[in-house]
Scaffold this active site. Structure first.
Site, short mmCIF file in Angstrom:
data_model
loop_
_atom_site.label_atom_id
_atom_site.label_comp_id
_atom_site.label_asym_id
_atom_site.label_seq_id
_atom_site.Cartn_x
_atom_site.Cartn_y
_atom_site.Cartn_z
N MET A 161 0.87 -1.18 0.00
CA MET A 161 0.00 0.00 0.00
C MET A 161 0.91 1.23 0.00
O MET A 161 1.69 1.42 0.92
CB MET A 161 -0.89 -0.03 1.24
CG MET A 161 -1.84 1.12 1.38
SD MET A 161 -3.19 0.78 2.56
CE MET A 161 -2.30 0.26 4.01
N ARG A 297 -6.43 -1.67 9.17
CA ARG A 297 -6.61 -1.13 10.52
C ARG A 297 -7.14 -2.20 11.47
O ARG A 297 -6.68 -2.31 12.61
CB ARG A 297 -7.55 0.08 10.48
CG ARG A 297 -6.87 1.32 9.93
CD ARG A 297 -7.81 2.50 9.73
NE ARG A 297 -7.05 3.68 9.34
CZ ARG A 297 -7.58 4.86 9.06
NH1 ARG A 297 -8.90 5.03 9.14
NH2 ARG A 297 -6.80 5.89 8.72
N TYR A 437 1.25 3.40 12.83
CA TYR A 437 0.99 3.18 11.40
C TYR A 437 -0.46 2.75 11.13
O TYR A 437 -1.19 2.39 12.04
CB TYR A 437 2.01 2.25 10.77
CG TYR A 437 2.15 0.81 11.21
CD1 TYR A 437 1.18 0.13 11.91
CD2 TYR A 437 3.31 0.12 10.87
CE1 TYR A 437 1.33 -1.20 12.27
CE2 TYR A 437 3.50 -1.21 11.23
CZ TYR A 437 2.49 -1.87 11.93
OH TYR A 437 2.65 -3.18 12.27
N GLU A 438 -0.83 2.85 9.88
CA GLU A 438 -2.22 2.66 9.43
C GLU A 438 -3.18 3.62 10.13
O GLU A 438 -4.34 3.30 10.37
CB GLU A 438 -2.68 1.20 9.64
CG GLU A 438 -1.89 0.18 8.84
CD GLU A 438 -1.85 0.45 7.36
OE1 GLU A 438 -2.75 1.14 6.85
OE2 GLU A 438 -0.91 -0.01 6.70
N GLY A 439 -2.68 4.81 10.43
CA GLY A 439 -3.49 5.82 11.09
C GLY A 439 -3.22 5.82 12.58
O GLY A 439 -3.50 4.85 13.27
#
Length: 596
Positions: A161, A297, A437-439
């Site tokens: 990604m 997530r 990570y991933e928000g």
């Protein structure tokens, strides 16, 4: 000490709390019988414990390395990943038509947990590949599906990604990578992407990069971002691999933890342009990427649970072996530290948080399955709303929890926990990335406030709270002192959460900064209350089993004791969170910038 999957607890949660029988009855989920699921989990536990877990320490000590554009992974990773793919573990939840097992997310979720408990760095490659599969399943063309899905699901190829750029972290409106259309319908991609997990490695034949970029004349901001498939090797018409694409790894990062997972800097288009194909429609790339991000997530939440479980197991083993000081109640000599009350407190804290987070995540996975497979449209919609509300909670709360649990794991070891040779520190270091990570946790909290609470005026949150109150009523019918105490704490917690939901909805327009000042505490409050709800449900089941004389009495007694601990030590924090959120925003915003 190696990893032993907590299969008894996993199966308890799957069957008694997440409702495997109801999921098994859904159209398309008929293969997920209790017998099949138990066999799948047992086999996965064996693979994770005997193959993947054995590489965890080696990956930390001798991580992946970059040389001349290529990345060599830790010795043993390549062979383990080949076995992973050949055994079908990448395809547990993916469609049979593309070579997957077609099992529900509820079955895949404990498999994901076990893989992450065994080896967080190794598990990141399948995690990103799952996200790429989900995005292509949803938005890819038929041609893209035929080219990529079977190869991704088999583990022959892996996925990445590509969002972040040097100037564009959480703010994707700043993405500058560009995509130039070609006469043959392809695009040439130019730009730099950073923090690309497994962006280059030697474990698969091809790497399928999903890349955000802007086409000419695209609107400014996030509305002008498109999504492209850019493979490391181009794919010929017959499906064989062709020429090397103009996408190259120019370095990998040196990190605090997850060292065996190569985090790449990728350069696209330095030699004429990397060839990519558009996914879906132009300017809808962020929408499609969110499919990957939502899958990732949830999976990162499972990473938090997985590494926390591993840290708990190691701490318990050490506490049983380490002899130090006499028992407070009197003894003839030193005893194992598991006899000391504060060590018990830490171990119970670790255990209770892991069990609560696991239960909440598995119940969320079951809601995903109902949202995608149930015959009734209204049931699908309500489960989808539940799932969407829970994703930021599972991601944010479970990963923050993992920091507490892995830190306690070091503390149980005392000074030896600070020494790398014991292994406790690796879990702590590895876990530190998970709330980032991933928000970040703040981004998850912003999502929980804006998209998941304010957008429907708190309707979904209040619908969930109505379910919590039904559990409170069930607890009221019990004569058990433990269940009565759990009910008292849960009722106070649900009241605090409801007041916070009302505050968020009522003040969003008039005091937006004040509301967002409490966004992370709101997320943590939701995790504690809803995790406590699942622990209460577990205690009710355990009480029924004990009364009926079913199963392992010690297991069910421990369930009740752990639920009581969670209520006393974590649900009791709800009032404090409520006060901080509803009354504490002024303190957050009190200082001017030059006063910091």
């Amino acid at each position: 000490m190696s990893y032993v999957a907590p299969l008894k607890d996993m199966l308890f949660v799957i069957n008694e709390l997440a409702g495997l029988s109801e999921v098994n009855a859904l159209p398309g989920c008929e293969d997920a019988s209790p017998e099949t699921v138990e066999a799948v989990l047992e086999e996965n536990a064996k693979f994770c414990g005997e193959v993947v877990a054995e590489l965890n320490v080696a990956g930390d000590k001798e991580p992946s390395y970059w040389h001349d554009g290529q990345v060599t992974t830790t010795k043993g990773f390549k062979e383990a990943f080949k076995s992973f793919g050949e055994a079908g573990w990448q395809g547990v939840q993916h469609p049979v038509e593309f070579g997957g097992q077609g099992l529900p997310k509820l079955v895949a979720t404990p498999c994901i947990e076990m893989l992450n408990s065994a080896n967080l760095s190794f598990a990141l490659c399948p995690l990103l590949t799952d996200g790429a599969i989900e995005a292509l399943m949803t938005a890819g063309s038929e041609e893209q599906k035929q080219i990529y899905l079977a190869n991704l699901i088999s583990g022959k190829w892996t996925g990445t990604m590509n969002l972040t750029e040097p100037q564009a972290g959480s703010d994707l409106a700043l993405v500058r990578s560009r995509a130039a259309p070609q006469d043959d319908g392809t695009y040439k991609i130019f730009g730099t992407k950073i923090f690309i997990t497994y962006g280059e490695h030697d474990m698969a034949e091809n790497i399928v990069h999903l890349v955000l970029a802007r086409t000419p004349n695209a609107p400014e901001g996030v509305k002008g971002i498109s999504l492209f498939v850019v493979p490391k090797f181009l794919v010929n018409a017959d499906g064989t691999l062709g020429a090397r694409n103009d996408a190259h790894c120019v370095s990998i990062e040196h990190k605090l933890g997850i060292k065996a997972s190569p985090t790449a800097v990728l350069q696209f288009g330095d030699h004429g342009g990397a060839i990519g194909t558009l996914v879906g429609e132009e300017n809808r790339g962020l929408e499609y990427m969110f499919i990957m991000m939502n899958a990732a997530r949830f999976a990162v939440g499972m990473q938090g649970i997985g590494v926390a479980e591993r840290a708990y197991q190691k701490a318990v083993a050490y506490a049983r072996e380490r002899v130090q000081s006499r028992d407070l109640a009197g003894s003839s000599g030193p005893v194992a530290i598991i006899h000391h009350p504060d060590v018990r407190r830490m171990l119970m804290s670790m255990r209770a948080q892991v069990e609560a987070a696991r239960a909440l995540a598995y119940v969320t996975a079951a809601a995903f399955d109902a949202a995608h497979h149930h015959a009734d449209d209204a049931v699908r919609k309500s489960n989808q709303a539940f799932y969407e509300y829970m994703v930021p909670v599972v991601k944010g709360w479970s990963t923050e929890m993992s920091l507490d649990v892995t830190s306690n794991g070091v503390q149980v070891h005392g000074g030896m926990g600070f020494i790398e040779e014991t292994g406790a520190a690796q879990y702590y270091r590895d876990a530190r990335i998970l709330p980032i990570y991933e928000g970040t946790t703040a981004i998850q909290a912003n999502d929980l406030v804006g998209r998941k609470t304010v957008r429907d005026a708190g309707a979904t949150a209040k619908g969930i709270l109505a379910q919590v109150r039904r559990t409170e009523e069930e607890l009221s019918a019990s004569s058990s002192a433990d269940l009565a105490a759990i009910r008292t704490r849960l009722a106070a917690g649900s009241k605090a959460l409801e007041e916070v939901v009302n505050y968020v909805v009522a003040n969003m327009k008039s005091d937006i900064k004040g509301v967002f000042a409490g966004s992370v505490p709101y997320l943590k409050l939701a995790g504690i209350v809803l995790g406590g709800w699942q622990m209460a449900r577990a205690a009710l089941v355990a009480e029924r089993k004990l009364k009926a004389g079913e199963g392992d009495a010690k297991f069910y007694q421990a369930k009740i004791a752990t639920a009581r601990f969670f209520a006393d030590y974590f649900l009791s924090q709800a009032a404090g969170y409520r006060a901080a959120i509803v009354e504490g925003s002024a303190g957050v915003l009190a200082l001017a910038e030059d006063q910091f």
